[in-house]
Design an enzyme around this catalytic site. Structure first.
Site, mmCIF file in Angstrom:
data_model
loop_
_atom_site.group_PDB
_atom_site.id
_atom_site.type_symbol
_atom_site.label_atom_id
_atom_site.label_comp_id
_atom_site.label_asym_id
_atom_site.label_seq_id
_atom_site.Cartn_x
_atom_site.Cartn_y
_atom_site.Cartn_z
ATOM 1 C CG ASN A 129 4.642 1.946 -4.334
ATOM 2 O OD1 ASN A 129 4.447 1.951 -3.127
ATOM 3 N ND2 ASN A 129 4.382 0.889 -5.094
ATOM 4 C CG HIS A 167 3.109 -0.043 -0.642
ATOM 5 N ND1 HIS A 167 3.956 -0.699 -1.511
ATOM 6 C CD2 HIS A 167 3.561 -0.368 0.592
ATOM 7 C CE1 HIS A 167 4.863 -1.371 -0.829
ATOM 8 N NE2 HIS A 167 4.646 -1.181 0.446
ATOM 9 C CD GLU A 180 2.067 -2.263 -4.264
ATOM 10 O OE1 GLU A 180 2.453 -1.108 -3.992
ATOM 11 O OE2 GLU A 180 2.856 -3.225 -4.326
ATOM 12 C CG ASP A 204 0.839 -6.135 4.923
ATOM 13 O OD1 ASP A 204 1.417 -6.463 5.969
ATOM 14 O OD2 ASP A 204 1.273 -5.252 4.163
#
Ligand code: GLP
Length: 263
Positions: free
Chosen positions: A136, A138, A143, A67
Protein backbone atom coordinates in the site's frame (compact mmCIF):
# COMPACT_ATOMS: atom_id res chain seq x y z
CA UNK A 1 14.45 10.30 -7.95
CA UNK A 2 16.94 7.87 -9.40
CA UNK A 3 15.31 4.63 -10.56
CA UNK A 4 17.52 1.60 -11.16
CA UNK A 5 15.82 -1.33 -12.87
CA UNK A 6 17.65 -4.65 -12.62
CA UNK A 7 16.91 -8.16 -13.82
CA UNK A 8 16.08 -9.82 -10.53
CA UNK A 9 16.05 -9.67 -6.75
CA UNK A 10 19.65 -10.94 -6.49
CA UNK A 11 20.92 -8.00 -8.55
CA UNK A 12 18.84 -5.60 -6.46
CA UNK A 13 20.47 -6.97 -3.30
CA UNK A 14 23.98 -6.62 -4.75
CA UNK A 15 23.41 -3.09 -6.04
CA UNK A 16 21.93 -1.99 -2.70
CA UNK A 17 24.76 -3.57 -0.72
CA UNK A 18 27.41 -1.80 -2.80
CA UNK A 19 25.93 1.58 -1.87
CA UNK A 20 26.31 0.72 1.81
CA UNK A 21 29.81 -0.71 1.36
CA UNK A 22 30.91 2.47 -0.42
CA UNK A 23 29.26 4.67 2.20
CA UNK A 24 30.94 2.88 5.12
CA UNK A 25 34.33 2.85 3.43
CA UNK A 26 34.02 6.57 2.80
CA UNK A 27 32.83 7.25 6.36
CA UNK A 28 33.64 4.37 8.73
CA UNK A 29 31.46 5.81 11.51
CA UNK A 30 28.43 6.15 9.26
CA UNK A 31 24.98 6.29 10.81
CA UNK A 32 22.80 3.82 8.94
CA UNK A 33 19.03 3.71 8.88
CA UNK A 34 17.97 0.08 8.56
CA UNK A 35 14.81 -1.74 7.60
CA UNK A 36 13.14 -5.09 8.18
CA UNK A 37 10.77 -7.14 6.01
CA UNK A 38 11.77 -9.89 3.61
CA UNK A 39 13.14 -7.60 0.88
CA UNK A 40 16.35 -6.40 2.61
CA UNK A 41 17.38 -9.89 3.77
CA UNK A 42 19.32 -10.70 0.59
CA UNK A 43 21.08 -7.35 0.81
CA UNK A 44 22.05 -8.08 4.40
CA UNK A 45 23.52 -11.38 3.21
CA UNK A 46 25.62 -9.47 0.69
CA UNK A 47 26.82 -7.16 3.49
CA UNK A 48 27.69 -10.13 5.68
CA UNK A 49 29.71 -11.62 2.80
CA UNK A 50 31.47 -8.29 2.18
CA UNK A 51 32.33 -8.07 5.89
CA UNK A 52 33.71 -11.62 5.92
CA UNK A 53 35.78 -10.91 2.82
CA UNK A 54 37.23 -7.82 4.54
CA UNK A 55 35.71 -5.43 2.01
CA UNK A 56 33.89 -3.48 4.73
CA UNK A 57 33.98 -3.13 8.50
CA UNK A 58 31.03 -2.13 10.69
CA UNK A 59 33.17 -1.61 13.78
CA UNK A 60 32.46 2.11 14.02
CA UNK A 61 29.06 2.09 12.36
CA UNK A 62 25.91 2.95 14.29
CA UNK A 63 22.38 2.21 13.20
CA UNK A 64 18.76 3.15 13.74
CA UNK A 65 15.98 0.87 12.61
CA UNK A 66 12.82 2.28 11.15
CA UNK A 67 10.25 0.58 13.29
CA UNK A 68 9.24 -2.03 15.83
CA UNK A 69 6.07 -3.79 16.90
CA UNK A 70 4.58 -2.26 20.01
CA UNK A 71 4.10 -4.93 22.64
CA UNK A 72 7.05 -7.14 21.72
CA UNK A 73 10.29 -7.08 23.72
CA UNK A 74 13.53 -7.25 21.74
CA UNK A 75 14.15 -10.90 22.61
CA UNK A 76 10.80 -11.96 21.13
CA UNK A 77 11.46 -13.92 17.90
CA UNK A 78 8.89 -11.80 16.02
CA UNK A 79 10.37 -8.49 17.13
CA UNK A 80 12.31 -6.43 14.64
CA UNK A 81 15.22 -6.22 17.11
CA UNK A 82 15.43 -10.01 17.05
CA UNK A 83 15.17 -9.95 13.24
CA UNK A 84 18.05 -7.49 12.92
CA UNK A 85 20.29 -9.47 15.28
CA UNK A 86 19.45 -12.65 13.41
CA UNK A 87 19.72 -11.34 9.84
CA UNK A 88 22.63 -8.93 10.17
CA UNK A 89 24.09 -7.79 13.48
CA UNK A 90 25.09 -11.25 14.79
CA UNK A 91 27.07 -11.92 11.62
CA UNK A 92 29.11 -8.73 11.17
CA UNK A 93 31.61 -6.85 13.33
CA UNK A 94 29.14 -4.16 14.39
CA UNK A 95 29.13 -3.13 18.08
CA UNK A 96 25.63 -4.04 19.32
CA UNK A 97 25.53 -1.06 21.67
CA UNK A 98 25.64 1.20 18.63
CA UNK A 99 22.59 -0.47 17.06
CA UNK A 100 19.17 1.01 17.85
CA UNK A 101 15.68 -0.33 17.28
CA UNK A 102 12.64 1.46 18.75
CA UNK A 103 11.77 -0.19 22.09
CA UNK A 104 8.63 -2.28 21.57
CA UNK A 105 8.36 -2.88 25.30
CA UNK A 106 8.69 0.76 26.42
CA UNK A 107 6.65 1.63 29.51
CA UNK A 108 5.94 5.01 28.00
CA UNK A 109 5.93 4.59 24.21
CA UNK A 110 5.16 8.24 23.58
CA UNK A 111 8.23 9.36 25.52
CA UNK A 112 10.25 6.56 23.85
CA UNK A 113 9.38 8.01 20.42
CA UNK A 114 10.61 11.46 21.42
CA UNK A 115 13.76 9.91 22.84
CA UNK A 116 14.38 8.00 19.59
CA UNK A 117 14.26 11.27 17.66
CA UNK A 118 16.69 12.84 20.13
CA UNK A 119 19.07 9.90 19.75
CA UNK A 120 19.09 10.18 15.96
CA UNK A 121 19.81 13.88 16.24
CA UNK A 122 22.57 13.31 18.80
CA UNK A 123 24.19 10.78 16.44
CA UNK A 124 24.38 13.52 13.81
CA UNK A 125 21.47 12.29 11.69
CA UNK A 126 21.23 9.33 9.36
CA UNK A 127 23.70 9.12 6.47
CA UNK A 128 21.88 6.47 4.43
CA UNK A 129 18.39 5.21 5.11
CA UNK A 130 17.36 1.83 3.73
CA UNK A 131 13.67 1.30 2.96
CA UNK A 132 11.41 -1.47 1.76
CA UNK A 133 7.87 -0.66 0.75
CA UNK A 134 4.49 -2.10 1.66
CA UNK A 135 1.99 -3.05 -1.07
CA UNK A 136 0.00 0.00 0.00
CA UNK A 137 3.01 2.29 -0.33
CA UNK A 138 3.91 2.40 3.35
CA UNK A 139 7.48 3.06 4.41
CA UNK A 140 8.50 1.99 7.89
CA UNK A 141 5.03 1.60 9.37
CA UNK A 142 3.80 4.92 7.97
CA UNK A 143 0.51 3.75 6.59
CA UNK A 144 -1.57 5.66 4.02
CA UNK A 145 -2.89 8.93 5.51
CA UNK A 146 0.28 9.41 7.57
CA UNK A 147 1.32 13.03 7.76
CA UNK A 148 4.08 13.66 5.27
CA UNK A 149 5.87 15.59 8.01
CA UNK A 150 5.34 13.01 10.75
CA UNK A 151 8.01 12.16 13.32
CA UNK A 152 8.67 8.96 15.26
CA UNK A 153 5.39 7.94 16.88
CA UNK A 154 2.96 5.15 17.66
CA UNK A 155 1.05 4.02 14.56
CA UNK A 156 -1.85 1.66 14.06
CA UNK A 157 -1.30 -0.87 11.27
CA UNK A 158 -3.82 -1.29 8.48
CA UNK A 159 -5.63 -4.59 8.09
CA UNK A 160 -3.70 -5.13 4.84
CA UNK A 161 -0.34 -4.76 6.58
CA UNK A 162 -1.37 -7.04 9.44
CA UNK A 163 -2.44 -9.65 6.87
CA UNK A 164 0.72 -9.22 4.79
CA UNK A 165 2.89 -9.74 7.86
CA UNK A 166 0.81 -12.60 9.28
CA UNK A 167 3.03 -15.03 7.37
CA UNK A 168 5.79 -14.44 9.91
CA UNK A 169 3.59 -15.41 12.86
CA UNK A 170 2.44 -18.87 13.98
CA UNK A 171 -1.24 -19.57 13.93
CA UNK A 172 -2.82 -18.26 17.14
CA UNK A 173 0.33 -16.32 18.08
CA UNK A 174 -0.15 -12.74 19.32
CA UNK A 175 0.38 -10.40 16.36
CA UNK A 176 0.67 -6.72 17.30
CA UNK A 177 -1.45 -4.19 15.46
CA UNK A 178 0.43 -1.19 16.79
CA UNK A 179 3.97 -0.10 16.11
CA UNK A 180 6.54 2.55 16.81
CA UNK A 181 7.84 3.96 13.54
CA UNK A 182 10.08 6.76 12.41
CA UNK A 183 7.90 9.35 10.73
CA UNK A 184 8.02 10.38 7.10
CA UNK A 185 9.58 13.67 8.19
CA UNK A 186 12.24 11.70 10.07
CA UNK A 187 12.98 9.57 6.99
CA UNK A 188 13.17 12.62 4.72
CA UNK A 189 15.94 14.05 6.92
CA UNK A 190 18.31 11.18 6.08
CA UNK A 191 21.08 12.44 3.81
CA UNK A 192 20.48 9.65 1.32
CA UNK A 193 17.59 7.20 0.91
CA UNK A 194 17.80 3.75 -0.73
CA UNK A 195 14.50 1.99 -1.42
CA UNK A 196 14.44 -1.66 -2.49
CA UNK A 197 11.41 -3.32 -4.02
CA UNK A 198 11.09 -6.66 -5.79
CA UNK A 199 8.25 -8.68 -7.24
CA UNK A 200 5.01 -7.88 -9.00
CA UNK A 201 3.17 -7.36 -5.72
CA UNK A 202 5.07 -4.09 -5.30
CA UNK A 203 4.52 -2.79 -8.86
CA UNK A 204 1.55 -0.54 -8.01
CA UNK A 205 3.26 0.94 -4.97
CA UNK A 206 6.42 1.57 -7.01
CA UNK A 207 4.46 3.31 -9.75
CA UNK A 208 2.71 5.54 -7.21
CA UNK A 209 6.01 6.32 -5.52
CA UNK A 210 7.91 7.25 -8.66
CA UNK A 211 5.25 8.59 -11.02
CA UNK A 212 2.16 9.11 -8.89
CA UNK A 213 0.98 12.32 -7.28
CA UNK A 214 2.61 13.40 -4.05
CA UNK A 215 0.01 12.09 -1.66
CA UNK A 216 -0.48 10.75 1.84
CA UNK A 217 -2.40 7.95 0.10
CA UNK A 218 1.02 6.60 -0.90
CA UNK A 219 3.42 7.56 1.91
CA UNK A 220 6.48 6.63 -0.18
CA UNK A 221 5.55 9.31 -2.73
CA UNK A 222 6.88 11.82 -0.16
CA UNK A 223 10.33 10.69 -1.32
CA UNK A 224 9.76 12.82 -4.43
CA UNK A 225 10.67 15.68 -2.11
CA UNK A 226 14.07 14.25 -1.21
CA UNK A 227 17.07 15.29 -3.23
CA UNK A 228 19.04 12.02 -3.03
CA UNK A 229 16.84 8.93 -3.39
CA UNK A 230 17.66 5.80 -5.30
CA UNK A 231 14.85 3.32 -5.97
CA UNK A 232 16.33 -0.08 -6.83
CA UNK A 233 13.82 -2.51 -8.32
CA UNK A 234 13.61 -5.65 -10.38
CA UNK A 235 11.73 -5.93 -13.69
CA UNK A 236 8.63 -7.28 -11.95
CA UNK A 237 8.39 -4.33 -9.54
CA UNK A 238 9.03 -1.99 -12.49
CA UNK A 239 6.31 -3.58 -14.63
CA UNK A 240 3.73 -0.84 -14.11
CA UNK A 241 5.98 2.16 -14.69
CA UNK A 242 5.02 4.29 -17.69
CA UNK A 243 8.43 4.44 -19.26
CA UNK A 244 10.95 2.00 -17.77
CA UNK A 245 13.20 2.41 -20.82
CA UNK A 246 13.70 6.07 -19.94
CA UNK A 247 14.98 5.14 -16.46
CA UNK A 248 17.28 2.53 -17.97
CA UNK A 249 18.58 5.07 -20.47
CA UNK A 250 19.32 7.58 -17.69
CA UNK A 251 21.18 4.88 -15.74
CA UNK A 252 23.31 3.97 -18.79
CA UNK A 253 24.12 7.63 -19.34
CA UNK A 254 25.02 8.05 -15.65
CA UNK A 255 27.40 5.10 -15.86
CA UNK A 256 28.99 6.57 -18.98
CA UNK A 257 29.44 9.91 -17.24
CA UNK A 258 30.89 8.29 -14.09
CA UNK A 259 33.37 6.36 -16.22
CA UNK A 260 34.31 9.51 -18.10
CA UNK A 261 34.86 11.40 -14.85
CA UNK A 262 36.75 8.42 -13.35
CA UNK A 263 34.29 8.10 -10.44
C1 GLP B 1 6.83 -4.17 7.03
C2 GLP B 1 7.91 -3.18 7.44
C3 GLP B 1 8.35 -2.31 6.28
C4 GLP B 1 8.60 -3.17 5.05
C5 GLP B 1 7.32 -3.87 4.65
C6 GLP B 1 7.44 -4.70 3.39
O1 GLP B 1 5.55 -3.66 7.14
N1 GLP B 1 7.51 -2.34 8.52
O2 GLP B 1 9.53 -1.60 6.65
O3 GLP B 1 9.07 -2.37 4.00
O4 GLP B 1 6.95 -4.71 5.73
O5 GLP B 1 7.98 -5.96 3.70
P1 GLP B 1 8.47 -7.02 2.65
O6 GLP B 1 9.83 -6.58 2.25
O7 GLP B 1 8.50 -8.29 3.44
O8 GLP B 1 7.49 -7.03 1.55
Amino acid sequence: MKVVILNDAAEVAKYGAEIFVKQINKKPDSVLGLATGSTPVAMYQELIAANKEGRVSFRQVSSFNLDEYLGLPGDHPQSYRYFMNDKLFNHVDIEKFRTNVPPGDANNPIEACLEYERMIEKAGGIDVQLLGIGRNGHIGFNEPSSSLQSRTRVKTLTKETVEDNARFFEEGEFQPQLSITMGIGTILEAKKVVLLATGEGKADAVKQTVEGPLSAACPASALQFHQDVVVIIDEAAASKLDDPDFYKYIETENRRLEKHLGL
